[in-house]
Design an enzyme around this catalytic site. Structure first.
Site, PDB file in Angstrom:
ATOM      1  N   HIS A   1      80.476 -21.802  74.260  1.00 12.49           N
ATOM      2  CA  HIS A   1      79.431 -21.282  73.688  1.00 12.49           C
ATOM      3  C   HIS A   1      78.874 -20.019  74.484  1.00 12.49           C
ATOM      4  CE1 HIS A   1      77.921 -24.835  71.044  1.00 12.49           C
ATOM      5  NE2 HIS A   1      79.031 -24.486  70.819  1.00 12.49           N
TER       6      HIS A   1
ATOM      7  N   CYS B   1      72.134 -24.953  71.223  1.00 13.38           N
ATOM      8  CA  CYS B   1      72.493 -26.641  71.008  1.00 13.38           C
ATOM      9  C   CYS B   1      72.027 -27.365  71.899  1.00 13.38           C
ATOM     10  CB  CYS B   1      73.783 -26.466  70.629  1.00 13.38           C
ATOM     11  SG  CYS B   1      74.935 -26.668  72.096  1.00 13.38           S
TER      12      CYS B   1
ATOM     13  N   GLU C   1      75.993 -19.075  75.530  1.00 13.68           N
ATOM     14  CA  GLU C   1      75.145 -19.586  76.594  1.00 13.68           C
ATOM     15  C   GLU C   1      75.983 -19.799  77.879  1.00 13.68           C
ATOM     16  OE1 GLU C   1      72.948 -21.056  72.808  1.00 13.68           O
ATOM     17  OE2 GLU C   1      74.819 -20.759  73.390  1.00 13.68           O
TER      18      GLU C   1
ATOM     19  N   CYS D   1      74.023 -26.615  75.280  1.00  9.07           N
ATOM     20  CA  CYS D   1      73.876 -25.453  76.075  1.00  9.07           C
ATOM     21  C   CYS D   1      72.237 -25.793  76.602  1.00  9.07           C
ATOM     22  CB  CYS D   1      73.886 -24.299  75.058  1.00  9.07           C
ATOM     23  SG  CYS D   1      75.384 -23.878  74.754  1.00  9.07           S
TER      24      CYS D   1
END
Length: 156
Positions: free
Chosen positions: A79, A104, A81, A107
């Protein structure tokens, strides 16, 4: 001519960083900024270094009818992040993370452990559990609407 706010400025940069993504479903970008308004790191979602990109081979989640916000364990992507946090390392402590989606739950846990103190989102995501994790950890979470300089969204 008035200058844009810092939140607006960095949120636009996160949106631009997202353009590097090779994800078919969502182009996500993230920017980590310290208290002096200096960019510490950026990240976008995509597969691990050296692996074939989803825009070349297709999306495994699409092939298996897995809805957005689920199936993180089979998706080969890292991801935005996560990539930004990896790039920032320990320099992220006390920083603000700008991202054009809700983080999410995976993260969110990384954001908490990295010492990020504030998250500014400029988009939405189907998995809202990460927002709860961030708030429970005392991280300030706000939302900016890039179509309006200072728009807010109810994150509850």
């Amino acid at each position: 001519m008035s200058r844009p706010s810092w939140d607006y400025y960095f949120s636009k940069i996160a949106r631009d960083v997202a353009e590097r993504s090779t994800c078919i479903r969502h182009k996500i970008g993230a920017v980590i900024v310290n208290e002096d308004h200096e960019i510490v790191a950026t990240g976008y979602n995509g597969v691990v270094r050296g692996a074939p990109h989803c825009d070349e081979i297709g999306c495994i989640k699409d092939k298996n009818d897995i809805p957005s916000g689920t199936g993180h364990e089979i998706c080969p992507a890292v991801h935005a992040e996560q990539n930004a946090l990896i790039q920032a390392g320990r320099l992220s402590k006390g920083c603000t993370l700008y991202v054009n989606a809700f983080p999410c739950k995976i993260c969110a846990r990384l954001i908490v452990n990295a010492g990020i103190k504030r998250v500014v989102t400029s988009g939405e995501y189907t998995d809202k559990e990460g927002l709860k994790i961030l708030k429970e950890a005392g991280i300030i979470v706000s939302h900016i609407n890039l179509d309006e300089e200072e728009g807010e969204l109810d994150l509850e």
